[in-house]
Design a protein around this motif. Structure first.
Motif, PDB file in Angstrom:
ATOM      1  N   VAL A 158      10.125 -57.320  25.922  1.00 40.66           N
ATOM      2  CA  VAL A 158       9.692 -56.515  27.064  1.00 40.66           C
ATOM      3  C   VAL A 158      10.447 -57.053  28.276  1.00 40.66           C
ATOM      4  CG1 VAL A 158       7.449 -55.806  26.175  1.00 40.66           C
ATOM      5  CG2 VAL A 158       7.629 -57.949  27.409  1.00 40.66           C
ATOM      6  N   SER A 159      10.931 -56.149  29.101  1.00 41.20           N
ATOM      7  CA  SER A 159      11.721 -56.524  30.278  1.00 41.20           C
ATOM      8  C   SER A 159      11.017 -56.031  31.532  1.00 41.20           C
ATOM      9  CB  SER A 159      13.120 -55.916  30.205  1.00 41.20           C
ATOM     10  OG  SER A 159      13.776 -56.333  29.033  1.00 41.20           O
ATOM     11  N   LEU A 160      10.797 -56.958  32.462  1.00 43.15           N
ATOM     12  CA  LEU A 160      10.088 -56.636  33.699  1.00 43.15           C
ATOM     13  C   LEU A 160      10.932 -57.028  34.900  1.00 43.15           C
ATOM     14  CD1 LEU A 160       7.761 -58.199  31.637  1.00 43.15           C
ATOM     15  CD2 LEU A 160       6.423 -56.794  33.171  1.00 43.15           C
ATOM     16  N   GLY A 161      10.798 -56.253  35.962  1.00 43.02           N
ATOM     17  CA  GLY A 161      11.540 -56.517  37.188  1.00 43.02           C
ATOM     18  C   GLY A 161      10.829 -57.498  38.106  1.00 43.02           C
ATOM     19  N   TRP A 162      11.615 -58.183  38.925  1.00 43.48           N
ATOM     20  CA  TRP A 162      11.094 -59.183  39.845  1.00 43.48           C
ATOM     21  C   TRP A 162      10.065 -58.589  40.802  1.00 43.48           C
ATOM     22  CZ3 TRP A 162      10.246 -64.010  39.976  1.00 43.48           C
ATOM     23  CH2 TRP A 162      10.031 -64.687  41.165  1.00 43.48           C
ATOM     24  N   ASP A 163      10.287 -57.375  41.272  1.00 45.18           N
ATOM     25  CA  ASP A 163       9.319 -56.744  42.188  1.00 45.18           C
ATOM     26  C   ASP A 163       7.949 -56.642  41.532  1.00 45.18           C
ATOM     27  OD1 ASP A 163      11.222 -56.441  44.177  1.00 45.18           O
ATOM     28  OD2 ASP A 163      11.737 -54.398  43.575  1.00 45.18           O
ATOM     29  N   LEU A 164       7.920 -56.261  40.274  1.00 45.63           N
ATOM     30  CA  LEU A 164       6.652 -56.158  39.544  1.00 45.63           C
ATOM     31  C   LEU A 164       6.022 -57.542  39.387  1.00 45.63           C
ATOM     32  CD1 LEU A 164       4.685 -54.337  37.975  1.00 45.63           C
ATOM     33  CD2 LEU A 164       6.054 -54.793  35.938  1.00 45.63           C
ATOM     34  N   ILE A 165       6.821 -58.507  39.038  1.00 45.28           N
ATOM     35  CA  ILE A 165       6.325 -59.875  38.860  1.00 45.28           C
ATOM     36  C   ILE A 165       5.713 -60.381  40.160  1.00 45.28           C
ATOM     37  CG2 ILE A 165       7.048 -62.266  38.429  1.00 45.28           C
ATOM     38  CD1 ILE A 165       9.264 -60.960  36.589  1.00 45.28           C
TER      39      ILE A 165
END
Length: 127
Positions: free
Chosen positions: A72-79
């Motif tokens: 799963v790949s998540l963006g820094w903004d979401l993190i």
């Protein structure tokens, strides 16, 4: 999604010794069956994973569609919106035998502190 296309992609990866560097996009997750057939035809033992890019913390469908070793790949903004939720995803992914990848978008200016935080987690890839 056809077997001939899958064969050609994997032949190129094999010829250039890049099988362990390849991750297929979840945009084409239905292509997985053809890739499995092509791997068998070409006697390729290792499975190249799929990466499920997500814009939310709801990653349950990736665990249903994917297989162990996928990501799963998540963006820094979401993190940044909830480190607590992100840390739960990292643990949940590990339990499901998935990898976690994260990326900084072109709008982010990452810092040393950001990388120090990311090093505390069990991430597969930081882009």
């Amino acid at each position: 999604f056809d077997l001939e296309g899958a064969l050609e992609v994997l032949k190129l990866c094999k010829a250039h010794s890049m099988l362990e560097q390849v991750q297929f996009s979840s945009f084409n997750w239905a292509f997985a069956e053809e890739l499995d057939k092509a791997r068998k035809t070409l006697n390729i033992e290792e499975r190249q994973p799929f990466g499920f890019l997500t814009g939310s913390f709801d990653v349950q469908r990736a665990y249903t569609l994917g297989k162990a070793g996928d990501a799963v790949s998540l963006g820094w903004d979401l993190i940044q919106s909830s480190r607590e939720n992100f840390e739960k995803i990292v643990k949940e992914a590990e339990e499901n035998k998935f990898k976690v990848k994260m990326y900084f978008s072109y709008t982010n200016t990452e810092s040393y502190e950001d990388y120090k935080y990311l090093q505390t987690l069990d991430l597969d890839t930081v882009i």
